[in-house]
Write a protein that holds these residues in place. Sequence first.
Motif: not given
Length: 158
Positions: A150-157, A74-80
Amino acid sequence: MAGVGVRFVQKVSATRAFAKVAPHAIPALDRAVHRLTRGRVLLSAQLLPGVILTSTGARSGLPRRTPLACMPEEEGRTWLLVGSNFGRTDHPAWTRNLLTQPDASINWKGRDIPVTARLLEGGERSAAWKTLLRFWPPYATYQGRVEREIRVFRLTRR
């Protein structure tokens, strides 16, 4: 980048030779260019979206800056973020840092953003992994080289 160029880069990035050189060369170049341009340019982001992750060292407690490819959701909200380590045997250190201290920050398009990282597991990881493979197919090659998941992370603002 044109389709043929992207496919070529994907092919090269899936080689074992690339996996030996890239973990040393790409982050060093990214950090240098990012610093010289005051956060305006991330070299590897010319091909894939990228962030500079600032996490807290799991052992040292010191700030650790790591340039990483990312998949914005989500542009500017979460990143993988994918802990592929270019298909090398061990998990990258930044993943251990996020497991120990999930509060971190990223520099995204020249802006510092506080984030919280969450390791994806089970069905949530499977769904994200399918999306990531469409985004960057070499992740499948990296996973095929290693026994670890392989680890996958979700980054949340925050």
